[in-house]
Design a protein around this motif. Sequence first.
Motif, PDB file in Angstrom:
ATOM      1  N   ARG A  43      18.363  12.080  27.273  1.00 51.41           N
ATOM      2  CA  ARG A  43      17.313  13.074  27.039  1.00 51.41           C
ATOM      3  C   ARG A  43      16.888  13.734  28.352  1.00 51.41           C
ATOM      4  O   ARG A  43      16.668  14.946  28.413  1.00 51.41           O
ATOM      5  CB  ARG A  43      16.100  12.412  26.385  1.00 51.41           C
ATOM      6  N   ALA A  44      16.777  12.939  29.401  1.00 52.90           N
ATOM      7  CA  ALA A  44      16.382  13.500  30.692  1.00 52.90           C
ATOM      8  C   ALA A  44      17.440  14.480  31.196  1.00 52.90           C
ATOM      9  O   ALA A  44      17.115  15.567  31.695  1.00 52.90           O
ATOM     10  CB  ALA A  44      16.162  12.374  31.702  1.00 52.90           C
ATOM     11  N   ALA A  45      18.719  14.111  31.057  1.00 58.71           N
ATOM     12  CA  ALA A  45      19.796  14.973  31.537  1.00 58.71           C
ATOM     13  C   ALA A  45      19.903  16.250  30.718  1.00 58.71           C
ATOM     14  O   ALA A  45      20.094  17.345  31.278  1.00 58.71           O
ATOM     15  CB  ALA A  45      21.118  14.216  31.504  1.00 58.71           C
ATOM     16  N   THR A  46      19.779  16.149  29.404  1.00 60.68           N
ATOM     17  CA  THR A  46      19.896  17.347  28.573  1.00 60.68           C
ATOM     18  C   THR A  46      18.684  18.258  28.734  1.00 60.68           C
ATOM     19  O   THR A  46      18.817  19.480  28.710  1.00 60.68           O
ATOM     20  CB  THR A  46      20.089  16.981  27.094  1.00 60.68           C
ATOM     21  N   ALA A  47      17.503  17.668  28.935  1.00 63.60           N
ATOM     22  CA  ALA A  47      16.315  18.495  29.160  1.00 63.60           C
ATOM     23  C   ALA A  47      16.453  19.290  30.445  1.00 63.60           C
ATOM     24  O   ALA A  47      16.096  20.478  30.511  1.00 63.60           O
ATOM     25  CB  ALA A  47      15.068  17.618  29.205  1.00 63.60           C
ATOM     26  N   GLU A  48      16.981  18.661  31.472  1.00 63.00           N
ATOM     27  CA  GLU A  48      17.187  19.355  32.744  1.00 63.00           C
ATOM     28  C   GLU A  48      18.176  20.506  32.590  1.00 63.00           C
ATOM     29  O   GLU A  48      18.054  21.542  33.252  1.00 63.00           O
ATOM     30  CB  GLU A  48      17.687  18.362  33.795  1.00 63.00           C
ATOM     31  N   ALA A  49      19.156  20.319  31.673  1.00 62.50           N
ATOM     32  CA  ALA A  49      20.146  21.361  31.429  1.00 62.50           C
ATOM     33  C   ALA A  49      19.679  22.394  30.403  1.00 62.50           C
ATOM     34  O   ALA A  49      20.403  23.349  30.115  1.00 62.50           O
ATOM     35  CB  ALA A  49      21.455  20.732  30.958  1.00 62.50           C
ATOM     36  N   GLY A  50      18.478  22.181  29.846  1.00 63.27           N
ATOM     37  CA  GLY A  50      17.964  23.104  28.845  1.00 63.27           C
ATOM     38  C   GLY A  50      18.651  22.994  27.507  1.00 63.27           C
ATOM     39  O   GLY A  50      18.738  23.969  26.756  1.00 63.27           O
ATOM     40  N   ARG A  51      19.148  21.787  27.191  1.00 63.04           N
ATOM     41  CA  ARG A  51      19.858  21.563  25.939  1.00 63.04           C
ATOM     42  C   ARG A  51      19.282  20.345  25.221  1.00 63.04           C
ATOM     43  O   ARG A  51      18.478  19.598  25.775  1.00 63.04           O
ATOM     44  CB  ARG A  51      21.357  21.309  26.188  1.00 63.04           C
ATOM     45  N   SER A  52      19.706  20.139  24.000  1.00 64.64           N
ATOM     46  CA  SER A  52      19.430  18.914  23.259  1.00 64.64           C
ATOM     47  C   SER A  52      20.679  18.559  22.466  1.00 64.64           C
ATOM     48  O   SER A  52      21.486  19.436  22.151  1.00 64.64           O
ATOM     49  CB  SER A  52      18.230  19.065  22.324  1.00 64.64           C
ATOM     50  N   VAL A  53      20.852  17.283  22.160  1.00 60.10           N
ATOM     51  CA  VAL A  53      22.019  16.830  21.410  1.00 60.10           C
ATOM     52  C   VAL A  53      21.573  15.887  20.296  1.00 60.10           C
ATOM     53  O   VAL A  53      20.483  15.302  20.349  1.00 60.10           O
ATOM     54  CB  VAL A  53      23.045  16.114  22.317  1.00 60.10           C
ATOM     55  N   VAL A  54      22.419  15.740  19.307  1.00 61.71           N
ATOM     56  CA  VAL A  54      22.196  14.746  18.257  1.00 61.71           C
ATOM     57  C   VAL A  54      22.419  13.364  18.857  1.00 61.71           C
ATOM     58  O   VAL A  54      23.361  13.136  19.616  1.00 61.71           O
ATOM     59  CB  VAL A  54      23.170  14.981  17.081  1.00 61.71           C
ATOM     60  N   LEU A  55      21.557  12.414  18.513  1.00 64.68           N
ATOM     61  CA  LEU A  55      21.685  11.038  18.969  1.00 64.68           C
ATOM     62  C   LEU A  55      22.197  10.171  17.829  1.00 64.68           C
ATOM     63  O   LEU A  55      21.772  10.322  16.674  1.00 64.68           O
ATOM     64  CB  LEU A  55      20.337  10.506  19.449  1.00 64.68           C
ATOM     65  N   SER A  56      23.136   9.259  18.154  1.00 66.00           N
ATOM     66  CA  SER A  56      23.695   8.387  17.122  1.00 66.00           C
ATOM     67  C   SER A  56      23.992   7.019  17.709  1.00 66.00           C
ATOM     68  O   SER A  56      23.935   6.814  18.926  1.00 66.00           O
ATOM     69  CB  SER A  56      24.965   8.999  16.522  1.00 66.00           C
ATOM     70  N   ALA A  57      24.321   6.084  16.840  1.00 67.09           N
ATOM     71  CA  ALA A  57      24.683   4.732  17.260  1.00 67.09           C
ATOM     72  C   ALA A  57      25.781   4.214  16.347  1.00 67.09           C
ATOM     73  O   ALA A  57      25.884   4.620  15.184  1.00 67.09           O
ATOM     74  CB  ALA A  57      23.474   3.800  17.204  1.00 67.09           C
TER      75      ALA A  57
END
Length: 304
Positions: free
Chosen positions: A212-226
């Motif tokens: 989340r920290a890395a994608t926020a810095e890049a101005g993006r968001s991704v789906v999270l899964s496990a």
Amino acid sequence: MKLRIFTEPQQGATYDDLLAVARAAERLGFDAFFRSDHYQRIGPGDPGPGSTDAWITLAGLARETSTIRLGTLVSPATFRLPGPLAISVAQVDQMSGGRVELGFGTGWFDAEHTAYGIPFPPVGERFHRFEEQLEIVTGLWTAEKTYNFEGSYYRLVDSPALPKPAQRPRPPLIIGGTGARRTPRLVAAYADEYNVPFRTVEETGAAYDRVRAATAEAGRSVVLSAAQTTVVGRDEAEVRRRAEAIGEDPARLRDGGLCGTPAEVVEKIGAFGELGAERIYLQILDLADTEHLELIAAEVLPHV
């Protein structure tokens, strides 16, 4: 929460075995059918008929299913050159009518590389090659004209960048793992989904926070899964029987997987949901036990 069926054919499964599970998963309302991408059994035991090629399998399933999504978790960058991989995935996406997703990773199982003559560079080189492949594969899918690339390991000159996948601008790309630095950076740059495989709820949450920290810095968001090894039974006797059938201890699986009665499993899936997970990949290891899928579909799927 979407539930996806995830299989490990290298442990000994034919194409017909996988087709039966994929069709059952589609009929029962699961979101997707995924398979690993390995060429050799992991761990001791009877290899059965041996493994099958992941993308040949998915090409067949693309024509023999109609609605369920299909993909790998995950295809190693060591197995295929990036240009041919982009072509294979795009073609299977066309064959499925736009239902394919590419789980992509560096590769880790050195024994299968040795067994089949596949080069297995040191981990640092594998990550560098993986990053170049990520750029090439996504670049070929999205290029509007010819595509060129000059890297340390790969060079493409005036590629026609064809065929194109059915999904535009490209099929979803999944990156997994729990690396603290390189993985979040690559997820932020290239992925549509981030998957944490076979970790506790606490470990999964920490990995999600890094991404989340890395994608926020890049101005993006991704789906999270496990991804979680899954054993569900109506009672303790059935739980134990299914766990023992795959060589697992129910107590250990309760700690490190999704194991127990439907109510127990629903509760643990909810814990992943509270972390922000939107998809759970249910690793099903006994592919002959179709009643297992029926039970999960009837008693777990409606409650998540």
